[in-house]
Write an enzyme that holds these catalytic residues in place. Structure first.
Site, PDB file in Angstrom:
ATOM      1  N   GLU A  47       0.858  -1.192   0.000  1.00 28.77           N
ATOM      2  CA  GLU A  47       0.000   0.000   0.000  1.00 28.77           C
ATOM      3  C   GLU A  47       0.888   1.234   0.000  1.00 28.77           C
ATOM      4  O   GLU A  47       1.969   1.223   0.601  1.00 28.77           O
ATOM      5  CB  GLU A  47      -0.907   0.013   1.241  1.00 28.77           C
ATOM      6  N   CYS A 243      -6.645   0.874   2.761  1.00 29.92           N
ATOM      7  CA  CYS A 243      -7.641   1.951   2.770  1.00 29.92           C
ATOM      8  C   CYS A 243      -7.490   2.885   1.573  1.00 29.92           C
ATOM      9  O   CYS A 243      -8.423   3.607   1.227  1.00 29.92           O
ATOM     10  CB  CYS A 243      -7.533   2.750   4.061  1.00 29.92           C
ATOM     11  N   ASN A 374     -12.023  -3.191   0.097  1.00 25.48           N
ATOM     12  CA  ASN A 374     -10.912  -3.460   1.027  1.00 25.48           C
ATOM     13  C   ASN A 374     -11.454  -3.918   2.375  1.00 25.48           C
ATOM     14  O   ASN A 374     -11.653  -5.095   2.602  1.00 25.48           O
ATOM     15  CB  ASN A 374     -10.013  -2.231   1.164  1.00 25.48           C
ATOM     16  N   GLU A 375     -11.711  -2.974   3.235  1.00 26.63           N
ATOM     17  CA  GLU A 375     -12.146  -3.319   4.603  1.00 26.63           C
ATOM     18  C   GLU A 375     -13.545  -2.784   4.809  1.00 26.63           C
ATOM     19  O   GLU A 375     -13.756  -1.899   5.624  1.00 26.63           O
ATOM     20  CB  GLU A 375     -11.203  -2.645   5.608  1.00 26.63           C
TER      21      GLU A 375
END
Ligand code: AHR
Length: 657
Positions: A47, A243, A374-375
C-alpha cells in the site's frame, strides 16, 4: 497440614507432567499429507502508506515535480543568491493537459548572482557516490527569452555532488534530459535548478532518478527495496492497498485507469494518509501514480508472484466519510473491474489490452484473482458485492473473487459478514487482524474448526501490535515477530482452508511514516528487514507442497509448553520441512521421530531465528540484529534430537531419499 499436603501433591503432579512431556517425542507423519499448500500461501500486501510508493519504492527524487500539490510550491523554494532578482509564478492552464494543469514560470530580472528554485526531496534526497542520475524536464522559453538551466545536487555545507546543463529552445513544450555522476554520498541532498540568461522560462515535470533502478528500468523503482520483496519469493502481490483503495471520499478513491499511460497524464491526488492521523500528519503526502497499475503488475511478474489487485466497490473508507455509490449507479465501478481484466489479460487487439501493449507489455499478465472492496462492513457491502459478483462471474468465471469481513477478526460486524458471505458461498474471504502478540499466540488454532468445504481464507492483513492498533509507539520487536510465527504455524497447518496470507503494511519510511509496525523500513539510502520480515521470509522460502501432521501426544502442537509447530513435505524436492516456535525463555529438548519418510539424509539444515530479548529490533544501523543463522543438524535413522532454543523460530529441512 492439609493445605501443605495438597500443595505437595500438586507440585509432584506438575513435576510428573513436565517429565512426561519432556519424554514425549514430536512425531512427524511424512506420508500422511493433510492438505496441499497453495503456491499463493505466503505473499505480500503493498500500500502507498508510510511513503511506500512516492518517497519510497518509486525512485523519483523530486517531490511535487509537476506543482500539482494543493499548495503548488510545497517542497520547492525560491533560490536567490548574490543580488539576483527574479520572480516565480505558478500558472494553471487546463487546456494543455487537464491531468497536469500547473507549471512554474521563472523570470530573471537582472544578471546578478544565482536565481532559480530548489527542491527538498522526500525528507531530503538519497544520493550515492559513483551512481549516475537522470534529470528530465518539460520546458519552453517565454517570448524573446534565452534561459539555460543549470541543475545541481547539493549536499551538506552546499557541496555540489553533481551537475548538468540543458538549453531549452523555442516556445513549444519539449522534454530535455541530462545525466551526471554523483561525486559523494548524502542522505539529505537537495536539488537546484538555476536559470541562467535573460527573460523567462516555463517548467513542468521536473524529475530526477537514479540509474541503478530495479532491472535498470529508466524512471523505475528502487532496486534495493524491490530486491527485499524478490528475496521473499512471495506467492502473490496484493496492491494498491489497503484503505487507499477506498479513499477518504469517493472522489479520492484509487482509480486504476488514471494511473496508467504517460506519467505526465496520470493525475495526482492527495494520499488519504496525508491527514489520517493528527499525530503523524503528513501534509506533503500525495500520489503521483508514477507507480501505477502497469508497474504493479510488472512488479508481480518480476518477483514471480500472482498479481492481486483490490478495487473500490463503490464505498469510501468507513473510518472516514463512508460514502457509498447508489446501487443503480455502480455501473462505472463494475466497468472498471471488467476493463481491468481486459487490461491484464486481454490480447493486444482489445481496447485495454492494447493500452498494456503500448506500455511495453504485449503479453497478458495472466491475472487470476481480484479483490472487491478493502475493509468494508455492513449490509451496504453485501449489497454491492452481490452486484459485482453476479456480473463478473457471468463474464469472467475464471477470475477468483475475494470478498472482505472488514477490519476486525471478530465481533458483530465480522459475524454478520462471515455468515452472509458463507451463505453466498463466496470463493475467498479476506480477514484482517491487528492485535496484541498474545492474541496471535492464542489464535494459532483459529482455523482448526473452519468449515473445510466453505470459502477459503485470505489472511490479508495482519501484524502484532506491541502497544495498540495504530499506536505510534508500536515496535517491530522480536516478541511480535515470534507471536506472528506461532500464529503462522496455525495458518500453515490449516492450509486446507487458508490459501493466502500477508503481513501489513509492507514499507515504512523512517521519517515519513504514518503507521507502525511495518515489515520493511527504509530511509533515503538504505533498507532493512524487521524481525517480522525474517519470519515471513523463512515461512515463504520454506513453503513445501503439502502439510503433514507433526504431533505431540497424538495432538497438533499449538502452544502446549509454549511450543508451536507445523510440518510440510515438498513432493518435488523431497524435503521435509519443520517450523518450530518456542515462545518460552527456556530451551526445550525434543526428540523428533519421522514416520513414513524412508531413509532420511543424515545431514540437514536448520535456520534459526532468535533473540534473548523480546524487545530486540533491527534498525538502519543494525539491520540484521535479529536475522536467521544457518546451522547443520544430524539425523540418526529416523530420529533427530533437537534443542529448541528459547524465544526462537527454527526451520529444519531434511532430505528424504
Ligand atoms: O495496513 C494499514 C491499514 O490497515 C490498511 O490500509 C487498512 O486496510 C487497515 O485498516
Amino acid at each position: 497440614m492439609k493445605n501443605q499436603l495438597r500443595y505437595l501433591s500438586g507440585f509432584l503432579m506438575s513435576v510428573l507432567l513436565t517429565l512426561t512431556l519432556h519424554a514425549q517425542p514430536l512425531v512427524v507423519k511424512t506420508d500422511q499429507p493433510i492438505a496441499e499448500i497453495q503456491p499463493t500461501m505466503w505473499g505480500l500486501f503493498f500500500e502507498d502508506i508510510n511513503m511506500g510508493a512516492d518517497g519510497g519504492i518509486y525512485a523519483e527524487l523530486i517531490k511535487n515535480r509537476s506543482f500539482e500539490f494543493d499548495t503548488p510550491m510545497m517542497g520547492w523554494k525560491e533560490l536567490k543568491q548574490n543580488g539576483a532578482e527574479g520572480s516565480i509564478l505558478i500558472h494553471n492552464a487546463e487546456l494543455i493537459n487537464p491531468a497536469n494543469r500547473r507549471y512554474v514560470r521563472i523570470k530573471r530580472n537582472n544578471d546578478n548572482g544565482t536565481y532559480g528554485i530548489t527542491n527538498e526531496g522526500f525528507r531530503g534526497m538519497g544520493i550515492k557516490e559513483g551512481n549516475q542520475y537522470d534529470f528530465s524536464i518539460l520546458a519552453r522559453q517565454h517570448e524573446g527569452s534565452h534561459i539555460t538551466l543549470k541543475v545541481e545536487v547539493v549536499g551538506k555545507g552546499g557541496k555540489v555532488l553533481g551537475t548538468a546543463t540543458v538549453s531549452p529552445e523555442g516556445r513549444e513544450w519539449k522534454k530535455y534530459k541530462a545525466s551526471f555522476t554523483a561525486s559523494g554520498t548524502e542522505l539529505k541532498a537537495k536539488f537546484n535548478i538555476i536559470a541562467e540568461g535573460q527573460g523567462a522560462i516555463d517548467l513542468d515535470m521536473i524529475s530526477l532518478f537514479p540509474q541503478d533502478t530495479w532491472k535498470g528500468r529508466p524512471e523505475g523503482l528502487r532496486a534495493d527495496m524491490v530486491q527485499m520483496l524478490d528475496d521473499m519469493k512471495p506467492g502473490f502481490f496484493r496492491f494498491p492497498g489497503g484503505c487507499i483503495v477506498e479513499g477518504r471520499t469517493l472522489d479520492e478513491r484509487f482509480q486504476w485507469k488514471k494511473t496508467i499511460g504517460p506519467i505526465e497524464e496520470r493525475a495526482l491526488i492527495v494520499n488519504r494518509w496525508n491527514t489520517e492521523f493528527m499525530h503523524r500528519h503528513t501534509p506533503d503526502y500525495y500520489q503521483s501514480f508514477g507507480l501505477g497499475f502497469f508497474e504493479y503488475f510488472q512488479i508481480a511478474e518480476d518477483i514471480g508472484a500472482e498479481p492481486l489487485p483490490i478495487l473500490n466497490c463503490g464505498m469510501a473508507c468507513q473510518f472516514n466519510t463512508g460514502e457509498v455509490v447508489p446501487l443503480d449507479q455502480l455501473g462505472p465501478y463494475i466497468q472498471d473491474a471488467l476493463d481491468l481484466i481486459e487490461f491484464a489479460n486481454g490480447s493486444a487487439e482489445t481496447t485495454w489490452g492494447k493500452k498494456r501493449a503500448d506500455m511495453g507489455h504485449p503479453a497478458p499478465f495472466n491475472m487470476k484473482y481480484l479483490g472487491i472492496g478493502n475493509e468494508q462492513w455492513g449490509e451496504q457491502y453485501i449489497e454491492r458485492y452481490k452486484i459485482f459478483e453476479a456480473i463478473l462471474k457471468e463474464k469472467h468465471p475464471e477470475i477468483v473473487l475475494i470478498s472482505t469481513t472488514g477490519p476486525f477478526p471478530e465481533g458483530e460486524e465480522f459475524d454478520y459478514l462471515d455468515k452472509e458471505l458463507r451463505e453466498m458461498n463466496v470463493e475467498i474471504i479476506d480477514e484482517h487482524y491487528y492485535k496484541p502478540p498474545q492474541w496471535f499466540r492464542e489464535n494459532a488454532t483459529r482455523y482448526d474448526n473452519y468449515d473445510r468445504n466453505g470459502p477459503k481464507i485470505f489472511a490479508g492483513e495482519y501484524a502484532a501490535q506491541s502497544v495498540a492498533i495504530a499506536s505510534p509507539d508500536n515496535k517491530n520487536n522480536w516478541e511480535c515477530a515470534l507471536a506472528e510465527a506461532a500464529f503462522m504455524t496455525g495458518l500453515e497447518r490449516n492450509a486446507e482452508v487458508v490459501v493466502m496470507a500477508s503481513y501489513a503494511p509492507l514499507f515504512g519510511h523512517t521519517e515519513g511514516w504514518q503507521w507502525t509496525p511495518d515489515l520493511i523500513w527504509a530511509d533515503n539510502l538504505d533498507v532493512y528487514g524487521t524481525p517480522n520480515y525474517y519470519v515471513q521470509k523463512l515461512f515463504s522460502t520454506n513453503r513445501g507442497t503439502h502439510v503433514v501432521p507433526i504431533l505431540l501426544n497424538s495432538e497438533a502442537i499449538t502452544g502446549q509448553n509454549d511450543l508451536f509447530a507445523t510440518a510440510a513435505v515438498d513432493k518435488k524436492s523431497k524435503d521435509v520441512i519443520l517450523k518450530i516456535v518456542n515462545t518460552s525463555d527456556k530451551a526445550i529438548e525434543r526428540e523428533i521421530q519421522f514416520e513414513g519418510a524412508g531413509k532420511l539424509n543424515a545431514k540437514g539444515t536448520m535456520q534459526l531465528l532468535r533473540s534473548d530479548q523480546l524487545d530486540a529490533v533491527n534498525s538502519i544501523g543494525q539491520p540484521k540484529a535479529v536475522s536467521p543463522v544457518e546451522e547443520s543438524v544430524r539425523v540418526k535413522g529416523d530420529k533427530l534430537n533437537l534443542s529448541i532454543a528459547p524465544y526462537s523460530l527454527s526451520v529444519v529441512k531434511l532430505k528424504m531419499r
